[in-house]
Enzyme design. Structure first.
Site, PDB file in Angstrom:
ATOM      1  N   LYS A  68       2.502 -15.497   4.318  1.00  0.00           N
ATOM      2  CA  LYS A  68       2.865 -16.414   3.228  1.00  0.00           C
ATOM      3  C   LYS A  68       4.380 -16.620   3.308  1.00  0.00           C
ATOM      4  CE  LYS A  68       1.661 -18.590  -0.641  1.00  0.00           C
ATOM      5  NZ  LYS A  68       0.741 -19.735  -0.731  1.00  0.00           N
ATOM      6  N   TYR A  91       0.794  -1.228   0.000  1.00  0.00           N
ATOM      7  CA  TYR A  91       0.000   0.000   0.000  1.00  0.00           C
ATOM      8  C   TYR A  91       0.828   1.280   0.000  1.00  0.00           C
ATOM      9  CZ  TYR A  91      -4.527  -2.272   0.483  1.00  0.00           C
ATOM     10  OH  TYR A  91      -5.673  -2.995   0.244  1.00  0.00           O
ATOM     11  N   ASP A 138      -3.578 -18.536   2.065  1.00  0.00           N
ATOM     12  CA  ASP A 138      -4.485 -19.330   1.217  1.00  0.00           C
ATOM     13  C   ASP A 138      -5.264 -20.332   2.071  1.00  0.00           C
ATOM     14  OD1 ASP A 138      -1.987 -20.494   1.624  1.00  0.00           O
ATOM     15  OD2 ASP A 138      -1.758 -21.261  -0.415  1.00  0.00           O
ATOM     16  N   ASP A 176     -13.028  -8.977   3.439  1.00  0.00           N
ATOM     17  CA  ASP A 176     -14.246  -9.057   2.612  1.00  0.00           C
ATOM     18  C   ASP A 176     -14.836 -10.459   2.743  1.00  0.00           C
ATOM     19  OD1 ASP A 176     -14.003  -6.396   1.682  1.00  0.00           O
ATOM     20  OD2 ASP A 176     -14.575  -6.947  -0.357  1.00  0.00           O
ATOM     21  N   ASP A 191      -6.890  -6.786   3.770  1.00  0.00           N
ATOM     22  CA  ASP A 191      -7.947  -6.239   2.923  1.00  0.00           C
ATOM     23  C   ASP A 191      -8.778  -7.383   2.353  1.00  0.00           C
ATOM     24  OD1 ASP A 191      -9.386  -4.367   1.293  1.00  0.00           O
ATOM     25  OD2 ASP A 191      -8.182  -5.051  -0.405  1.00  0.00           O
TER      26      ASP A 191
HETATM   27  C1  IPM Z   1     -10.845  -1.102   2.353  1.00  0.00           C
HETATM   28  C2  IPM Z   1     -10.735  -0.663   0.921  1.00  0.00           C
HETATM   29  C3  IPM Z   1      -9.463   0.149   0.715  1.00  0.00           C
HETATM   30  C4  IPM Z   1      -8.278  -0.746   1.042  1.00  0.00           C
HETATM   31  C5  IPM Z   1      -9.307   0.782  -0.685  1.00  0.00           C
HETATM   32  C6  IPM Z   1     -10.514   1.547  -1.096  1.00  0.00           C
HETATM   33  C7  IPM Z   1      -8.080   1.647  -0.740  1.00  0.00           C
HETATM   34  O1  IPM Z   1     -10.788  -1.762   0.060  1.00  0.00           O
HETATM   35  O2  IPM Z   1     -10.894  -0.225   3.228  1.00  0.00           O
HETATM   36  O3  IPM Z   1     -10.905  -2.305   2.604  1.00  0.00           O
HETATM   37  O4  IPM Z   1      -7.796  -1.485   0.173  1.00  0.00           O
HETATM   38  O5  IPM Z   1      -7.823  -0.693   2.181  1.00  0.00           O
HETATM   39 MN    MN Z   2     -11.238  -3.625   1.055  1.00  0.00          MN
END
Ligand code: IPM
Ligand code: MN
Ligand code: NAD
Length: 369
Positions: free
Chosen positions: A205, A137, A238, A266, A262
């Site tokens: 990893k 990042y 993984d 999700d 990140d």
């Molecule tokens: C999150 C988002 C951000 C990240 C993006 C929008 C920069 O996906 O907050 O999870 O990757 O951290």
């Molecule tokens: Mn994200």
């Protein structure tokens, strides 16, 4: 309590829609808890950029720095090239304000839909400590021969011993505070015997990233030795993705890199009922600059403007902000209100299988409060 200064960045897409609900919930719960605050709105995001070319002017950033905490909706606009707003606003604030921990709880509330058969609230209760200032990042890299067949693109993952260690330490402290992992009740006798509760799992990893993640592993082992009451464990990222689905009860606290954090959060959002329920805090644990609270989800352009975004992730992010300022009881009240609505089964936005709008769910939270 002194006057709390809250900077508010509604941002793009569904950001303003869900932030509005978060602020109403804050207003109600703060009144009951005797929390005095003022909000300062910041017009940052795609519309301003398209109008003026400004992303995050220094004057705005200075005023944000003067706030105690920041609430953010989401940034990201279909009319703006990817990265301009995400890096220029969100990542810049995370970096410049030394918000080096991105705390992302993954907790399934009773009644919230979980797509994994056989798993429920007893199995899904973990927290991800995502490193938030380093890794891929940082924007280190560039192009050579851009636009030609010989083009080379390099993007480097930066990992500093100090940056990694402070996150790992935060994770062990969190495990100690959680005192055994919320999913302990959901563990089988066999898994309990394996010591899965009250643990920190390093997710990395090390078998491929033999420099960067070797540093992580050594830092992890050294910090772990200082916490004999917390079980350290390791999982490749993984395999972690697999285990989060097949055996979510194995996890208590996960500590991981910015990029992996990140991605797995999700997946974690889906375990807890979807993007509409996943909250986060970008924490500056040293309090040298404001921390920032936001839903895990983005601006959701596919549903923006329709009034159907789920506001609960934003509401739960407000609860995390209340925890951060030391008002845990108020944070608990907000979480309990969300829990009541989810347990009742209605109202729900379409992402949770319902037909309610953002405002209706917001009003239900206020009533539950
Ligand atoms: C999150 C988002 C951000 C990240 C993006 C929008 C920069 O996906 O907050 O999870 O990757 O951290
Ligand atoms: Mn994200
Ligand atoms: P997203 O999280 O915006 O959306 C992914 C899916 O989840 C979409 O189908 C969306 O409709 C759904 N969703 C998200 N939030 C929801 C909510 N509150 N209620 C109901 N459904 C919801 O991710 P994306 O589509 O990959 O990204 C869209 C934009 O947002 C991009 O510009 C991206 O860079 C940005 N983004 C910003 C942040 C942030 O500001 N923190 C986080 C992630 C993505």
């Amino acid at each position: 309590m002194a006057l709390l200064k809250i900077g508010v960045i509604p941002g793009d897409g569904v950001g303003p829609e869900v932030t509005e609900v978060g602020l109403k919930v804050l207003e109600k719960v703060a009144a009951g808890a005797g929390i005095k605050y003022e909000t300062t709105p910041f017009d940052l995001g795609g519309e301003r950029f398209l109008k003026t070319g400004e992303v995050l002017p220094a004057a705005d950033q200075d005023r944000l720095r003067g706030c105690d905490v920041i609430l953010l909706g989401a940034v990201g606009h279909p009319g703006v090239p990817p990265g301009v707003l995400e890096k220029g606003i969100l990542l810049k604030l995370r970096f410049d304000f030394h918000q080096y921990v991105n705390l992302r709880p993954i907790r399934l509330f009773p009644g919230a839909p979980c797509p994994v058969a056989g798993k429920g609230p007893d199995q899904i209760d973990m927290v991800v400590v995502r490193e938030n200032n380093e890794d891929l990042y940082v924007g280190a890299g560039g192009f050579t021969y851009k636009g030609t067949p010989e083009e080379v693109a390099i993007q480097t993952s930066m990992n500093t011993r100090a940056g990694v260690e402070r996150c790992i330490r935060y994770a062990f402290e969190s495990a100690r505070k959680r005192g055994g992992g919320g999913a302990f009740a959901g563990l089988s006798q066999a898994d309990r015997a394996k010591g899965f509760a009250r643990q920190v799992t390093l997710v990395a990893k090390t078998n491929v990233l033999t420099f960067a993640h070797d540093l992580w592993r050594r830092a992890f082992d050294e910090v772990a030795a200082e916490y004999p009451d917390v079980k350290p464990s390791y999982m490749h990222v993984d395999a972690c993705c697999m285990r989060m689905v097949t055996n979510p009860e194995w996890f208590d606290v996960i500590v991981t890199t910015n990029m992996f954090g990140d991605i797995i959060t999700d997946l974690g959002a889906v375990l807890q009922g979807g993007m509409g329920l996943a909250a986060s805090g970008n924490l500056n644990p040293d309090k040298t600059a404001p921390s920032m609270f936001e839903p895990v989800h983005g601006s959701a352009p596919d549903i923006a403007g329709k009034g159907i975004a789920n506001p609960l992730a934003a509401v739960l992010s407000v609860a995390m902000m209340l925890d951060h300022i030391g008002a845990q009881a108020a944070g608990d009240r907000v979480r309990n209100a969300v829990a009541r609505i989810l347990a009742a089964g209605a109202p729900r936005t379409p992402d949770l299988g319902g037909e309610a709008g953002t405002g209706e769910v917001g009003r239900a939270v206020l009533e539950a409060l």
